[in-house]
Design an enzyme around this catalytic site. Structure first.
Site, short mmCIF file in Angstrom:
data_model
loop_
_atom_site.label_atom_id
_atom_site.label_comp_id
_atom_site.label_asym_id
_atom_site.label_seq_id
_atom_site.Cartn_x
_atom_site.Cartn_y
_atom_site.Cartn_z
N HIS A 89 -0.33 -8.57 0.40
CA HIS A 89 -1.39 -7.48 -0.52
C HIS A 89 -0.84 -8.21 -1.61
CE1 HIS A 89 -2.48 -3.37 -2.01
NE2 HIS A 89 -1.92 -4.12 -2.90
N HIS A 143 -0.19 -9.92 -5.18
CA HIS A 143 0.76 -9.08 -6.06
C HIS A 143 1.09 -10.50 -7.39
CE1 HIS A 143 2.91 -10.77 -2.82
NE2 HIS A 143 4.07 -11.28 -3.83
N CYS A 148 0.54 -1.06 -0.03
CA CYS A 148 -0.16 0.26 -0.03
C CYS A 148 1.33 1.12 -0.24
CB CYS A 148 -0.96 0.04 1.04
SG CYS A 148 -2.49 -0.86 1.08
P1 DGP Z 1 5.76 -13.38 -2.15
O1 DGP Z 1 7.46 -13.92 -1.94
O2 DGP Z 1 5.07 -13.77 -3.02
O3 DGP Z 1 4.98 -12.73 -1.18
O4 DGP Z 1 6.42 -11.73 -2.95
C1 DGP Z 1 7.25 -10.79 -2.21
C2 DGP Z 1 8.29 -9.99 -3.18
O5 DGP Z 1 8.18 -8.59 -2.95
C3 DGP Z 1 9.14 -10.67 -2.76
O6 DGP Z 1 9.57 -11.03 -4.33
C4 DGP Z 1 9.96 -9.50 -3.25
C5 DGP Z 1 9.34 -7.77 -3.16
N1 DGP Z 1 9.63 -7.54 -2.11
C6 DGP Z 1 10.07 -7.11 -0.74
N2 DGP Z 1 10.17 -5.86 -0.17
C7 DGP Z 1 9.74 -5.31 -1.50
C8 DGP Z 1 10.40 -3.71 -1.41
O7 DGP Z 1 10.36 -3.04 -0.65
N3 DGP Z 1 10.13 -3.56 -2.54
C9 DGP Z 1 10.31 -3.91 -4.06
N4 DGP Z 1 10.62 -3.36 -4.70
N5 DGP Z 1 9.93 -6.00 -3.65
C10 DGP Z 1 9.98 -5.83 -2.09
#
Ligand code: DGP
Length: 112
Positions: free
Chosen positions: A96, A98, A6
């Site tokens: 959230h 994705h 968010c």
């Molecule tokens: P999941 O394991 O499907 O919940 O993937 C979460 C993804 O989110 C993981 O591949 C890393 C990414 N991620 C976590 N924190 C951040 C952030 O602060 N910025 C970005 N761009 N990606 C993030």
């Protein structure tokens, strides 16, 4: 509510955004697992695919429209993979919803 995605969608936490409209945004994953690794999220907070209902499914359908547009813009002409992790067994780490877009190389056949 204290939700990382968010905050990213509101621009409060910086991200490399590649797409944004009224209801959806997409940005590069901070820990890419492929040459192209993009996350597509609804701007409204939906915790996971498990929380999709008739009341909010339009934004999820819109995400599925946007994904091929992003893939085209990223040059993923040879294909790509779309993943959404749901819950603990899938190792969902950000609660959230994705959709990961992964591409830019031949991806492994094995998915689990
Ligand atoms: P999941 O394991 O499907 O919940 O993937 C979460 C993804 O989110 C993981 O591949 C890393 C990414 N991620 C976590 N924190 C951040 C952030 O602060 N910025 C970005 N761009 N990606 C993030």
């Amino acid at each position: 509510m204290d939700c990382l995605f968010c905050s990213i969608s509101r621009g409060e936490i910086p991200s490399a955004k590649v797409y944004e409209d009224d209801t959806v945004c997409a940005f590069r994953d901070i820990a890419p697992q492929a040459p192209v690794h993009i996350l597509v999220i609804p701007k409204q907070h939906i915790a996971s695919l498990d929380e999709v209902t008739a009341a909010n499914s339009a934004v999820t359908a819109h995400i599925l429209e946007v994904i091929p547009q992003i893939a085209k813009a990223e040059g993923l002409t040879r294909g790509y993979r779309v993943i959404t992790n749901v819950g603990e067994d899938a190792c969902q780490s950000v609660h959230h919803m994705h959709f990961h877009i992964l591409g830019g190389k031949k991806l492994p056949e094995q998915m689990s």
